[in-house]
Write a protein that holds these residues in place. Structure first.
Motif, short mmCIF file in Angstrom:
data_model
loop_
_atom_site.label_atom_id
_atom_site.label_comp_id
_atom_site.label_asym_id
_atom_site.label_seq_id
_atom_site.Cartn_x
_atom_site.Cartn_y
_atom_site.Cartn_z
N HIS A 129 3.11 41.96 16.15
CA HIS A 129 3.95 41.76 17.33
C HIS A 129 4.24 43.09 18.02
N GLN A 130 4.49 44.14 17.22
CA GLN A 130 4.71 45.48 17.78
C GLN A 130 3.48 45.96 18.54
N LEU A 131 2.31 45.74 17.94
CA LEU A 131 1.06 46.17 18.58
C LEU A 131 0.84 45.40 19.89
N ARG A 132 1.07 44.11 19.83
CA ARG A 132 0.90 43.27 21.03
C ARG A 132 1.83 43.76 22.16
N GLY A 133 2.97 44.31 21.78
CA GLY A 133 3.94 44.79 22.77
C GLY A 133 3.49 46.00 23.55
N ARG A 134 2.34 46.58 23.18
CA ARG A 134 1.77 47.70 23.97
C ARG A 134 1.22 47.20 25.30
N VAL A 135 0.88 45.89 25.40
CA VAL A 135 0.41 45.34 26.67
C VAL A 135 1.51 44.43 27.25
#
Length: 685
Positions: free
Chosen positions: A565-571
């Motif tokens: 979820h944290q990684l997805r939050g980069r986009v």
């Protein structure tokens, strides 16, 4: 042998190998013993060829009917052999290993173990290990440790060093009270340290791991409790009253604050104006609007004639916060001066920044951990904010707050942790939750796919880049590993450069690069000079690029949901529609069930609570919230029950005997003092 001796004291480890170990953070024998395996390789029973599965490491027993062939294609040499049984045929291939032709003889029974792939419609096993039947029988069902590696340092070298270190070390005195060990079925400490590295089976591994995880939680929570007790007594020197300038700025903002932001801001301002020192955590999902709360709080300190500091985990993020603050202040006629402090600044730039801070020419100081260096002297530092708190840990937070005369402390985190666990982990802090996203924010479109979808994903990324956007591709590993089957940044970058036209710029980024290299890559990506960035999770909290619209995560099954979820939050940070493609590398049903939660929801707190329900003891193999707080082994989701138990015991023991004066706590007290001392020493380096 003392645990404080360097690893070079071990046989076979010279200066060169010692430096490779140093790259992994392993300097002493003690460091080596606490460098735990990242996975375990289990040698399963060989299966018939017909039962082999693609993209998995498996074993098959067979006799070669004829000697292998040596084939050449350009500069590549391949030793090829065919084996068959009643269920099917399998090609074996060894690339650039011509000696294998002589090593494998026809008419002899072998066990071949390797990664199974499908090429041109038929199964192939690439680079298989070769065992005699007797040698494989000795390994069967055993668990072999797999360590994080670096180029030039193989798993075999690390295993050999670990065995030697465990044999030669001085045994540790047991420090955990016997009553606790019995109550929670905790292994003796030396047994745990030995069997976390070399368990004979999963049961033994779980028993060893349970003890070490309990210890990690216990020591960490003692630190949190000490901090809480110290802070509860602290009265504030800084009564920061609400200023009319803040109200004017809020009216001029191009958007209205959400109800959750309003509530959080009220709690923060109330704490800052009160008589006690504020110690508050703001938990808010990615994009929930924590940054504007931080800026308003920093301005509140500045308009009260004080200084405020904002510490973030990466230089690029520090620079972005600094520049967006400058822009906001200029556009709204705010006369307060922000200044930037980072490790890569020149000596002259640092000196000028330090002078501005000491003379109070600077009102707000933005930077990385460079803010806690001794040379930085503040003038009336009344507020300290740390962003992405889990990257700093309790000790660094305390060091920064010690820079002022007991300043107010505000901690911000986008890591979604269920409230029950957050209360334990952040026991020294009051908690505010921003559980509402700003209006008009587009939801990210998600999909979970298998590896066969890659060509379509590449075509989609190419199309997005041609539309003027950018993309991230995440791999779990930096370099190829002889033991772990997962995509790596270095090779994947080469693959993408071949897959895309030359006009598309593809670069990579990982944590082992030098700070200057990392910053340069991040800055180029932020400036739009790089179209596709292949990275490890180092970008998880690193940079804000509103133009990035695609996040593709390889081997998504190897990450915990909160980290995905944290990684997805980069986009999803700009106005364009954004997408997250999660590639499931093993195709397992359990994995699909977990990843489907990500597919269904963009709500970090929902995902965290669902992750907690799904976790079981088996999830220690491969899935982990890496980077979370200060833990090497413990995972707050998988080990949630143990975290709660450790918390109860820390509170019960310290309530009953605050100074740990009882005879039964003598060894524990020494261990706690050593633990806290080590952290202080590490932070003051």
């Amino acid at each position: 042998m003392s645990g404080h001796q360097p690893v070079s004291a071990l046989k076979g480890i010279g200066e060169k190998t010692g430096k490779l170990f140093e790259k992994l953070g392993v300097i002493t024998i003690d460091d080596l013993i606490s460098y735990y395996p990242r996975a375990y390789d289990t040698y399963e029973e060989p299966v018939p060829i017909g039962q082999l599965k693609e993209q998995t490491v498996m074993s098959v027993a067979s006799v070669l009917s004829k000697p292998p062939d040596l084939l050449r294609t350009g500069k590549v040499q391949m030793v090829s052999a065919m084996i068959r049984d009643l269920t099917g045929t399998l090609q074996l291939a060894w690339f650039n290993m011509p000696y294998m032709r002589a090593n494998v003889k026809s008419g002899q029974m072998y066990v071949f173990r390797g990664r199974v792939v499908k090429k041109r419609g038929r199964l192939m096993m690439e680079q298989p290990e070769v065992f005699t039947r007797e040698a494989y029988d000795a390994l069967e069902h055993s668990m072999q440790p797999v360590y994080g590696q670096t180029r030039g340092l193989s798993n075999k070298t690390i295993v050999k060093a670990q065995k030697q270190a465990l044999e030669m070390r001085r045994l540790e005195r047991e420090y955990m009270p016997a009553v606790l060990r019995r109550k929670y079925e905790l292994a003796e400490i030396n047994y745990a340290l030995e069997h976390i590295h070399f368990p004979s089976d999963e049961k033994e591994l779980l028993f060893a791991r349970r003890r070490l995880v309990f210890d990690e939680f216990f020591m960490f929570l003692v630190g949190v409790r000490r901090l809480k007790e110290h802070r509860e007594k602290e009265m504030s020197s800084w009564g920061l009253k609400e200023c009319p300038e803040i109200l004017k700025l809020r009216e001029r903002l191009p958007y209205a604050l959400t109800g959750a932001q309003e509530r959080t801001l009220k709690e923060v301002f109330s704490d800052m104006a009160g008589g006690r020192v504020m110690n508050r955590l703001i938990q808010g999902d990615v994009g929930s609007g924590k940054t504007i709360i931080a800026i308003l709080a920093l301005l509140q300190a500045a308009y009260n004639g004080c200084q405020g500091a904002l510490m973030v985990p990466t230089e690029v993020l520090a620079r972005q916060h600094f520049e967006s603050m400058q822009k906001l202040f200029t556009e709204n006629g705010i006369d307060k001066v922000p200044v930037l402090v980072t490790g890569s600044m020149t000596a002259k730039e640092k000196r000028l920044a330090y002078e501005k801070i000491a003379s109070h020419e600077a009102d707000i100081i933005v930077g990385t951990h460079a803010l806690i260096q001794e040379k930085v002297v503040y003038d009336r530092l009344a507020l300290v904010i740390t962003d992405e708190q889990h990257r700093f840990g309790v000790g660094q937070r305390e060091l920064l707050s010690n820079k002022g005369n007991t300043p107010h402390v505000l901690v911000m985190s986008a890591t979604p942790i269920p409230r029950t666990l957050a209360i334990i982990l952040y026991g020294d802090l009051d908690i505010s939750v921003i559980d509402e996203l700003p209006a008009g924010r587009q939801e990210i479109k998600n999909c979970v796919v298998d590896i066969s979808y890659r060509p379509k994903a590449y075509a989609f990324i190419q199309k997005q880049v041609e539309m003027g956007h950018q993309a991230y591709v995440i791999c779990p590993m930096v370099e190829p590993s002889e033991m772990i089957e997962a995509e790596n940044v270095v090779d994947y970058t080469k693959t993408l450069k071949k897959a895309f036209p030359e006009s598309i710029s593809v670069e990579y980024l990982h944590g082992k690069m030098k700070a200057k290299e990392k910053n340069k890559i991040m800055e180029r990506f932020a400036a739009g000079e790089i179209d596709v960035l292949v990275s490890t999770t180092v970008i998880e909290v690193g940079v804000n690029v509103p133009n990035a619209t695609v996040m593709m995560i390889e081997n998504a099954e190897r990450f915990g949901l909160a980290q995905l979820h944290q990684l997805r939050g980069r986009v999803g940070r700009g106005k364009a529609q954004s997408y997250c493609i999660m590639v499931n590398g093993n195709g397992g049903k359990d994995t699909m069930e977990r990843l489907d939660i990500m597919n269904r929801s963009n709500d970090g707190f929902y995902i965290a609570s669902e992750d907690l329900k799904l976790r079981g003891p088996g999830d220690i193999f491969g899935v982990r919230q890496s980077g979370e707080l200060e833990f090497k082994l413990a995972d707050i989701f998988t080990d949630a029950n143990l975290l709660k138990q450790a918390s109860e015991e820390v509170n019960a023991i310290l309530d009953q005997d605050p100074g740990l004066e009882g005879e039964e706590y003598r060894e524990l007290k020494q261990k706690i003092e050593q633990y806290l001392g080590d952290r202080e020493e590490h932070l003051n380096l």
